[in-house]
Structures are given as C-alpha cells and as structure tokens.
Design an enzyme around this catalytic site. Structure first.
Site, PDB file in Angstrom:
ATOM      1  N   HIS A  35     -14.786 -24.149  -0.271  1.00 46.59           N
ATOM      2  CA  HIS A  35     -15.612 -23.260  -0.048  1.00 46.59           C
ATOM      3  C   HIS A  35     -16.803 -23.036  -0.997  1.00 46.59           C
ATOM      4  CE1 HIS A  35     -11.714 -22.192   1.597  1.00 46.59           C
ATOM      5  NE2 HIS A  35     -12.147 -21.599   2.383  1.00 46.59           N
ATOM      6  N   LEU A 126      -5.230 -13.067   0.433  1.00 50.48           N
ATOM      7  CA  LEU A 126      -5.938 -11.928  -0.180  1.00 50.48           C
ATOM      8  C   LEU A 126      -5.530 -10.989  -0.616  1.00 50.48           C
ATOM      9  CD1 LEU A 126      -8.908 -12.939   2.507  1.00 50.48           C
ATOM     10  CD2 LEU A 126      -8.898 -13.670   0.253  1.00 50.48           C
ATOM     11  N   ASP A 162     -14.688  -9.408   0.586  1.00 46.66           N
ATOM     12  CA  ASP A 162     -14.612  -8.401   1.460  1.00 46.66           C
ATOM     13  C   ASP A 162     -13.200  -8.353   1.856  1.00 46.66           C
ATOM     14  OD1 ASP A 162     -17.228  -7.269   2.149  1.00 46.66           O
ATOM     15  OD2 ASP A 162     -17.590  -9.292   2.142  1.00 46.66           O
ATOM     16  N   HIS A 266     -19.625 -20.322   4.233  1.00 47.96           N
ATOM     17  CA  HIS A 266     -18.232 -19.814   3.480  1.00 47.96           C
ATOM     18  C   HIS A 266     -17.291 -20.930   3.153  1.00 47.96           C
ATOM     19  CE1 HIS A 266     -14.533 -17.503   2.907  1.00 47.96           C
ATOM     20  NE2 HIS A 266     -14.071 -18.134   3.837  1.00 47.96           N
ATOM     21  N   ARG A 361      25.018  -0.508  -6.329  1.00 41.60           N
ATOM     22  CA  ARG A 361      23.548   0.155  -6.661  1.00 41.60           C
ATOM     23  C   ARG A 361      23.967   1.050  -7.940  1.00 41.60           C
ATOM     24  NH1 ARG A 361      21.951   5.487  -3.487  1.00 41.60           N
ATOM     25  NH2 ARG A 361      23.834   5.876  -2.495  1.00 41.60           N
ATOM     26  N   GLU A 415       5.525  -0.855  -1.453  1.00 43.40           N
ATOM     27  CA  GLU A 415       6.204  -1.871  -1.746  1.00 43.40           C
ATOM     28  C   GLU A 415       5.614  -3.171  -2.200  1.00 43.40           C
ATOM     29  OE1 GLU A 415       6.489  -0.276   1.071  1.00 43.40           O
ATOM     30  OE2 GLU A 415       8.047   0.993   0.802  1.00 43.40           O
ATOM     31  N   ASP A 473      20.901   5.718   9.069  1.00 39.65           N
ATOM     32  CA  ASP A 473      19.194   5.526   9.155  1.00 39.65           C
ATOM     33  C   ASP A 473      18.990   4.537  10.290  1.00 39.65           C
ATOM     34  OD1 ASP A 473      18.218   7.132   7.414  1.00 39.65           O
ATOM     35  OD2 ASP A 473      17.819   6.121   5.697  1.00 39.65           O
ATOM     36  N   HIS A 477      16.134   0.370   9.247  1.00 37.78           N
ATOM     37  CA  HIS A 477      16.324   0.380   7.704  1.00 37.78           C
ATOM     38  C   HIS A 477      17.284  -0.686   7.341  1.00 37.78           C
ATOM     39  CE1 HIS A 477      13.740   3.618   7.777  1.00 37.78           C
ATOM     40  NE2 HIS A 477      14.007   3.994   6.559  1.00 37.78           N
TER      41      HIS A 477
END
Lengths: 670, 670
Positions: A35, A126, A162, A266, A361, A415, A473, A477
């Site tokens: 590029h 990106l 961009d 490009h 948890r 996230e 849920d 989920h």
C-alpha cells in the site's frame, strides 16, 4: 523547543518526507504488493512527528517512558518501516526493506508486535490500533498516578485512516477516551477522502470533527502537507486538557503523477512509469532504496534528538526512592508477586475443605478480593456488568477522569473497546488487565481477543454466564458455540473451571501465562465443590486430571468441564451403585491438555469408552473423544426458561449421563 | 390526524401507559426475572407511538406495508409483550404473559423473531436492533423505488437504550443511515441516564444529540413522559428529510416509589412492597395481570385505528397493474426464479468443459453477472472491498442517497453494520441480500451472523481471501480458525467451494436456503477446475461427494475443501503412479454432509484410512476424521509472504499429502 524551526540542518523537511515516500514506493514495487498511497500521503505528518516531537531511543526501543506511536492504518506499514529504518532501529535494515512482505522478513505486510523493533502493536484489522492506543494512553495515566510525572510522562500518537473511523470500535474507543479525558492521546487522521471502493463520499457523510467533539475531544483540521501547520497543530494538541483529533487533509499517494488522489494508489504497486514520474517530481535521482548521505544524517540527528530525554530520564529514575523504584520495576517486569501464589493456595484449601456450593463467578470475585491486594498492578473492569461478572475486587476503587489512582475501569457497554483497551494496557506495560462481560458477548470482542493471541499479550477475559445455565435471558444470551470458537483461536487459553478450587487454579495459570491471553468462563449458577481434597499442586496445569478413579479399572470414563463436572461425579456415584465403574476426568483447559506429555494424556484418557459432557457443542471435543464415544451437550441454540428446565429440555442431566454410560459400558463388555 | 388529541375516549393516556407498566411489573415479578425498568420508563412513549402513529394489523401481522417497530433494547421485552397482548396479536395471551420467561412460552426473555407474532427481529445483543432497523428502512426505500409509494410507504421506529448507543455498531448504523438519508427511520432513545453499573456518567460523556447530527441525523430532546410532547416530536420526525433521533428524557422504572431512577430497577423483579407502592401511585386497584375493561377497549380501539390503512392499501394493491403485482408478489415471496437455476446450470457446464484456472472469488463474480438479471431482488454489497470480493454484478448500479433504484450497496468499512443491515433487509422482505468482506473479518460481523442463524433468515456472506492463500497481507488478514468458528454456529451453512463449478453450486444452495444464512468462502488465488465432468445434479447438496474413485478399492481417501481439493487430486494422481490407490472426496459443506443420509455418508467416507486437507485448523474435522487419521492444515497463525511460500512453510503441499498417504496406506497394509 521551537517546533516551527526546520527539522534538520542536514536536509530539508521535504527531502526527509520524500525519503519516506520513495522507500515506500520502492518496497511496494519490489514486492509487487502493498500500500504505497498512505505512506506517501502521510509522509509529511510522520516526518514532523518523528523529527520534532516523538521521544524514543532506537538504541533501547523498550525504554518505558518513550512516546507510543500506533499506526492504526496498518496497511501503510511501509511508512513505519521506512521511519524505523532511517532512525536506526535494530534489525530494520535496507535488506529487510528490500524483503518487504517476503517470508520471515522484519517487514511483514502489516506491522507485527514482537516481530519488529519499534512496532508498538500489531495493526491491520481496522479501528483496533486506535482502540489499543486508548488503552496505552489510559495505562500512562494510571502509571503516572502511581509513580509521578518524573518518570512517567509520555504521549500516545495514532495515525488512522478513514477505515479506522468508520469501524464501530472507533466509537467505543473515542467515547472512552473522551470520557476519561485522556489528554495525552493525539490522533492524526489521514483525511484523504479515499477508500478502496473510491471516494469516502460513496459511503460516508459523517462530520468527523463534530463527531469527535461530541465525544469530548478537541478536533480541528489542517493541511497535512504543510510542515509548519503540522508542527503547530501537534504543539497545540500537546497542551490540551482533552484527547485531540487532528484531521490532516492529505493527498493519498502524494507525488504519484497520475494516480495521486485516487483509490488506484491505495493498495497496489505503482508501476515503473508512475514511480519514475514521482521521482522526477521529487527531483529524486537516487537508485531504489538508496538514500543520500545528507538525508541519512538528518534522520540520524532526528533519532539523537528524540533520544535526548532518555538520559535525563535515567538520572531521574536513578534518584527514585529505593522502595518506589523496586515497586516500579516489579510492576513493569510483569512478574506475579509471591503473595498471589499464597493467596491462591489459601483460597483453594478453604474452598476444598469448607466449601458450600457457589457460582464460579462468585468464587472468582472472592478470589479477586484476595488477589487484588497481593498483585497491586492488576487492573479490573467490566463492560457494564460489574455486579454480574463479579469483577470488582473489594479494595478496588473506580478510575475516574479526575482520579487515576483507582484500579477498576467502567468500560461502558463496549465489549470490543474494552478488549482492545486491555490489549493496549498490557502492551504499554506496568499492569495486568482483566475485564468482564458475558461469555456470549465474546463474539463482540473477538477480533481483539484474536489480536491478543496473535501478539502474545497477557490479558484475562472473565466471561461469565457461560452456558444455558444463565437461564431466562434466552438464546441471545446463551453461549453454545463460544467455547469451541474460542478454543479455535491459536495461543489462547480457555479455562472453564468446575468449582471454586479450579477457579483459583485457572486464575493462577492465567496470571502466569505472560505471553498468552486467557479466557476464564464462569457459571452464573451455583456449583458444588468437586475438589474436596486439597492439593498444593495446580491440577489444572495439565489441562485435565482424574477426579475420581474407580477401584478395579474403568468401565467408562466421564469427561466434564465447568458446571457439568458435578453432574459427572453424581452420575459416577450412582453408576457405582449399579456396578458400573466410572472414572471422572475434569477438563478445565483443552489447550493445556493438548500440550501435556503424551503419556500423561494417555493415562488420563484410559482405555474405557468415553463420554464428554459440556453444555455446549461437541466441536473440539475430539481432543478427548473418538467417533464411537458419547457426548452430552448442545446441538442447537438455547431457549428462555429457568436453568433447571433448560438442562432437562436439552438432556444434559445425570440421568442422561447414566443411561449413556450404561449403554457404552455394556457394549464394551459385549 | 390530530396527533395531539387524546389517544382514546375509553381511557386516558395515563391509564393506557400504566397498563403497560403494571403488566411489566407483574410479569417480571411472577417470573422473578426480567427487566421492569425500561418498560415502565418508556410506557408513555410506546403508548403514544402505538396508539397514534404506528400502522399495523394484529389480524395480519405480516401485512407488508406495516410500520416496523424494533425494540433494540430487547431486555425491555415486557414492554413489547404488553403492547402485543393489549393490541390483540395472536397468541400473546394473558396466560403467556403469566408465563413470561418460562419454557416454551410466547414471551421469552428477549423478543424472538419467528417465535412471537409482532416481533420484527430478535433483539438483546445491544446495538443490533438499531443496525437491523437501518436495513429495514433501507429495504423500504429500495422497495418503494421499485413499486411506488402507493403500496410501499412505511416507517421504521426503534426504541434503544444507552447500551445500544454505546456499542460500536451504533456508529456504523447511524453513519450508514445518515449517509443514505433514510428519512423514514425514527429512533426513540430511552434517555434515562442509567446503566447496569450505575449512572451513564460513570462511563460515558458523549453528547448524543451532537453525535447524531454529525452523522447526518436530525436530533432533539423531549420529556419522555409528556404525551403531547412525544406526539409532536414523532409528528415532526415523520416529515424530516433525514433520519431522526428523539432523545426521550425518562425516569427508569417510572412509578416505582423508591427504586425509580436508579439502576436497581433495571434488571430484577421489584418486590412486593415496591409494586404495591407503584400501584398505589398509579391508583391501580386491579389484580396482577388484570386490565380493566375501559383500558382494554381503548387498546382495542387503538389496534383498529392502526389497521385502518390496511384495507385502503389492499384496494390500492388490487388496482396494481397485473405484471407489477406479479413482480411484487414474486419479490416478496422470496422464491428463487427459474432463470437462476438455468444460469447455474449453464455456468457449471461452461466451467467444467472449458474452464481455465480461476480464483473462486472471480468465479463468483462471473456467476453473479448471470444471477443478477435472473433474480432481480438480489441486493449486493461489500464493506469497501468491492474489487477484492468481486461482489458487484455487471448490471448492478450503486444505491445512492438520491437514487434507490440501484441494487448495490457501498456499506463502507463497516462489516458488522453491513451484516446487521443485511439481516434487516432480509427481515423486511422483498430482497435477498448478500455482502462481502474478507473471511478473517467475519470476526467483526460475527454477532450479526449468529443472529441471522438464530432467526433463520436468508443472508449470504461472500467471504473472500479464505486462507493463507491471500499471501502478503499476513496473519492479521489470514483466516486460520474462521472456518471452524463459523461451522460452530448452529443453523449456518459454510461453503468452501473447490472451483468454479462448486462455487455455482454453493450459490444455488445458499439461495435456496430460505431459513438459513450462508457463508461462501472464496479464494483469492487461482484454482484449477476439479470438476471436469458436467453434472446436472448439484453434487454439493449432500455436503461431500467422491470426486475421484480409484479402481480396485481404496488404500487411502483424501478429503479436501476449497483450494486444497486440487492438491488432493494431484497427490492422488501421483500416488497412483506408485501403486497407492487414493480416492478424493470434496467436502464443500460440513453442515450438509452431517445432515446427509447415514448410508450416503458411509459410502463417501469408505473404509480406508483418511486424510483431511484444509489450510485451516483441524477443529471440526472429526466429522470426517477419526483419531488415527491424518490431517494437513494449520495449527498456528499464518505469516506474511507470497502464497506459494506460505503453503510450503506450513507444509500444505502435494508432497506432504503424498508422504502422509503413503505412510497411512502402508500401515493399513501392515
């Protein structure tokens, strides 16, 4: 410093910028791949940044108080390689530029962290460079809040295109940076108006300056080919109280006589004629890859200029209070403190001896309450599920825009941004980041988890609500394929602990894995303690271990992970009552089991028929199971209902295990 | 209509809004699970929208010119269920409200498309509802451009919370909508300032109005509890020339005496006392789930009001020119036109008879050139990789903000936004969307691919550059685990065609899969034609088939996909020279092979030792391979180099296949 002064007495700004341009043209041409457009367009900006502002030391690329530079538009890698070469970074030789994009070169298609000196993070996907840079800038603030601006005081610069700004993650990144007022973060946007498909206006009409301002940034536009304007802009940005976005209006492929300003410059070699035309325009008479001595000297002087502050920094570092310096060194070393191992040990013992059923948890939360004081450079956080992920240790104070002494980050409902920022924190150094969300939303952060694995950085993803066990849920989920899809990523450890004891072992292993990211998948629902006997050894270290060995050989072996291990144990006990001898193997980590010595693996696997049990799909279970073996798990999406009803609906029950084990054991005897 | 007039003569606005609130409270309380805060906060907005603006017909929920309503904040599902119940949607009975979040109810935790009448899309994963709605609003513009406003003229309304607006995908969605000036898209933002962790200000400082304006939207703020303000806002939004965002300032859990306005009302049952207090405040004296007759009447009247336009629409539809109506019906039916099958057939024949080596992405392009005129409701697009994905058919004109008669969408560098918009286009109906990016960036769009699979909608992801065969761009761009991770998603077809013929077969199967999304993974590099003999039958339909059967039985069977099938063929030919009889099986689609009849599968698999060959990880290959079988593929990330060098470096070569086949065949004989 007078930033508006000429960069060097040896060569002009234009000569120096053109040296980047021709190296980019030449390398892409030789590779016939790459590029050229972006390096040629941003050469002026990069020259000003690297010659007048950036502090770094090519002799010690890891000097910790260097400014960070992130090429978020990673496809423009030749811009970075040309800079690193001219500035004298080790290994980035002319020969390596000539081997751009060739096998085992130091100059791969996109910059790769750990592979080429001076590359701060792997970029290419990106938007992630920018989001990773937010993590770096945040880490700088956190470290400076601990050790003072005397030894921690650097900027983070990003060049993005961009593409980076169209990607959704850019929103998460700039919102987080704006909220936290990361004033030392400076984004140089290559505002060239061109993407692969054509003009940006084909697909986008966002007023980027207004957008960044809405996110709490300072933003303004300059001529990206005017060195004085560039220098003035950066100078001004450095004294901002907010992050700054500088829209650098540039011409993509600047200097290419017919292709400049179009998408045809490009992502492909320019071709001989176009290059000849560009060289003529630059009045550049030198052979490919040949840089005249005066320009080499100018870049060498620039490197010396950039490294100036290093020795002053060393002096300040040397004068630090011995205790503070020891802490600083310890934090930067990435070492796990001995107190962590003691805490894990004590936690395991208490859990195995006294433990009542507990969601893993919650076990993780209670362990973190102990780990956090033991390892003061742990940085926690969650994507707005703190109370559900149980990620905030008792002694952790929240980080705020006004106070960076805290250790807990409210990443917001972001996230992907969280995962990329965690990568940035880890890459910056000084901290070990972990962050939480639901396991199912690993899909949102997946590209950053992959990048962590590719780079080999230690970040820990605490992913709770790890199966249909989350219940009401419903299928949006409920992870079903997520354990498999995460296990598919190379160099990622996926732990699914069965109880509080294995939860502690998983954390210990994740913390010790300096070059590998980890996922710790945790249950929403209570799980009984299956490790009733305390062991000093970390039994999860080999990935799987025999939890229950029947006397007199095995009729069948039950392999479970996480919440399903206790089902296997109960099934084995009931099978014993009917004379079927079932062993139980807990498999907290497939990757570690695959890496265990083969005789160990054989002994764990045994000779009896096998049943795998996991409330997830079978894919990946061939690490344990052959085609004739059994599996109890999921083969579809889940459903909305209380957890108990779902385990019944999908046939993940003690009864189902018993029935399958009975049949396999009988077929074995037959 | 006088939108500022009272909604009904039978009941007041407040009574109607409170009926939504109490139903939400009652259902969450009974389930002891769910999210009362959002329904209570947005009840006023929803009441005004559904009683005064939204057009729909509960007697015919699929009426195609209905307004679309998307509850992007899907956790507030009880708001939608309460509305559907009171408006008389089939199946959404009081009994189902009482079974909120229970097994097999019509009222699962999050709204599920295809499961409950009136649910336009499955929501819950935040941000995606909004992005899907952008696709719906786009589809409306496309369809109206074809068939006129007489029969296509409806709005798309979205309710989102803060979570949706923090997620990165919201940026992609609003930028695309703003660029395309989707003026019939109206977003009602539940601006309650609260997230799970606490106040929004804990993690976010974005000026949302300014942000939306920067993206080309009209945006303003109202009091979300003032029905007249709400009505005036929506009325004004309906005449905008741009998409409109209305920030509705609300109190989360409005009416809950002590919890309103706090995060404790977000995601848990309120408890008896709080509910009693709320009822008292509403002067609501009725039993749980009991709605007084006057309010029931008012909602029934609202439904009649909303359905008013349906009969007028039917009249207009009946007056359509017969040819136009037939086209409209055909487009909406989702049927594949016979010309498609003819085009596939002709393409296959030409490719197998005359075909020179060709990249399958090019084959796909050439096929699309034929499919596009044959199936005029195909809508193509790419996330800014049009020339690389080869997704723009010869006769496709680009869609622009000024002209929606085109059929090609420049989605911008927004993979996730593209995938979600494709879902919205498919859900809206009238079109079959496909979109391209690199296979590796399926990670970016993955959450929307999963949602397509969960909903069962036909979208086709054209994912090119499907292995290390992409070469120089390096490991950030090289899929290694992506085939496995996509195959892990239930109800998703993953095709990896070996040549031009299989590419056509994959397209045919993807188009025919009305309830299943597909991925077509295509090579960057040239591939020889392996299907030299034309077959009318679609051999890919059973997922795998014998491409080469040696005479006299098999010593070994080589299973390949995509670019590796031709390696297998060459290896088999060379093995024949040394007396080893190798069969070759092409496996273009694992999911279809798994679903094929077992005797067919057995015949394809055969009895000889097997080798799987795929330039990707082994995970998932146990569909074909047992533990003793061989595999030639990847076990790490890729690298940057020309493709040929990479296949050698990673040992994916004809020579490697031959060596492994020789050894396996020998062990078989021994």
């Amino acid at each position: 410093m007078n930033v508006l002064a000429r960069a060097s007495k040896s060569a002009t700004h234009v000569e120096m910028a053109n040296s980047l341009r021709v190296l980019a043209m030449d390398a892409v041409e030789k590779a016939n791949s790459g590029h050229p457009g972006m390096p040629m367009g941003m050469a002026d900006v990069a020259t000003v940044l690297f010659t007048r502002f950036l502090k770094f030391d090519p002799a010690d690329p890891a000097w910790h108080d260097r400014d960070r530079f992130v090429l978020s538009a990673g496809h423009g890698s030749m811009l970075l390689y040309a800079l690193l070469h001219l500035l004298g970074y080790p290994g980035v030789t002319r020969a390596e530029l000539e081997r751009f994009r060739q096998i085992d070169s130091k100059t791969p298609g996109h910059p790769e962290y750990g592979h080429t000196a001076g590359v701060e993070t792997t970029t290419g996907p990106l938007g992630q460079g920018l989001a990773t840079a937010v993590g770096m800038a945040l880490a700088e603030k956190l470290l400076a809040a601990r050790y003072g601006a005397e030894i921690v005081d650097h900027h983070t610069y990003v060049i993005s295109g961009d593409g980076c700004l169209m990607e959704g993650i850019s929103h998460e990144a700039i919102a987080l940076a704006g909220h936290l007022k990361l004033s030392k973060l400076i984004l140089l946007w290559d505002d060239n108006g061109i993407t692969i498909d054509g003009k940006v206006s084909l697909a986008d009409s966002v007023d980027q300056l207004a957008r960044f301002e809405a996110a709490g940034w300072r933003a303004f536009r300059i001529d990206g080919h005017d060195p004085d304007a560039i220098a003035a802009a950066i100078e001004s940005a450095r004294s901002s109280d907010r992050p700054v976005m500088i829209a650098c209006k540039t011409v993509i492929g600047y200097g290419a006589p017919t292709k400049a300003g179009t998408h045809s410059v490009h992502g492909a070699a320019l071709g001989k004629e176009e290059i000849a035309g560009a060289r003529a325009g630059f009045a550049w008479t030198h052979d490919p890859f040949e840089i005249p001595a005066n320009i080499v000297t100018a870049w060498t002087e620039a490197a010396e200029h950039a490294a100036r502050e290093h020795s002053a920094w060393k002096t300040r570092y040397g004068k630090l209070d011995a205790k503070i310096r020891a802490d600083y060194d310890a934090d930067l070393s990435g070492a796990i403190r001995p107190a962590v191992f003691a805490a894990v040990e004590a936690f395991k013992q208490a859990a195995s001896e006294g433990g009542a059923p507990q969601a893993t948890r919650i076990s993780s939360q209670k362990l973190l309450d102990r780990l956090s004081p033991a390892q003061p450079n742990l940085i926690g956080g969650s994507a707005d599920l703190t109370g559900s992920n149980n990620t905030k240790a008792a002694d952790m104070k929240s980080v705020t825009p006004e106070d960076f002494t805290g250790r807990y980050i409210h990443y917001g409902i972001r996230e992907f941004g969280m995962a990329a920022a965690m990568n940035g924190i880890a890459l910056h150094g000084g901290f070990i980041p972990y962050g939480g969300t639901f396991l199912v939303f690993a899909d949102y952060s997946r590209p950053a988890i992959r990048l962590a694995a590719l780079m080999g950085v230690r970040v820990i993803h605490v992913l709770t609500h790890d199966s249909i066990g989350l219940g009401e849920d419903g299928p949006t989920h409920q992870p079903v394929e997520h354990l498999a899809s995460l296990r598919a990523i190379p160099n990622l450890l996926v732990f699914r602990p069965a109880d509080a004891v294995e939860t502690a072992e998983a954390w210990e292993l994740a913390l010790k894995a300096e070059k590998t990211p980890s996922v710790i998948a945790l249950s929403r629902q209570n799980l009984p303690i299956v490790r009733r006997e305390h062991s000093q050894e970390n039994l999860s270290e080999k990935g799987a271990y025999v939890l229950r060995e029947p006397e007199g050989g095995r009729d069948v072996t039950l392999f479970g992970t996480g919440s399903e291990v206790s089902l296997a144990v109960e099934a084995a006990e009931r099978l014993a009552g009917e004379g079927v001898k079932a062993a139980v193997v807990s498999v907290p980590c497939f990757e570690l089991f695959a890496a265990a010595p083969s005789d160990y693996r054989r002994s764990v696997l045994g000779q009896a028929p096998r049943i795998g049990i996991e409330a997830a799909i079978r894919q990946g279970w061939d690490i344990v199971l052959g085609p004739e073996d059994g599996f109890i798990g999921m083969s579809s999406f889940g459903a909305s209902a209380p957890a108990g009803d779902l385990f019944k609906k999908f046939g993940i029950t003690v009864e189902a295990i018993i029935a399958q084990a009975r049949a396999l054991a009988a077929s074995q005897r037959a």
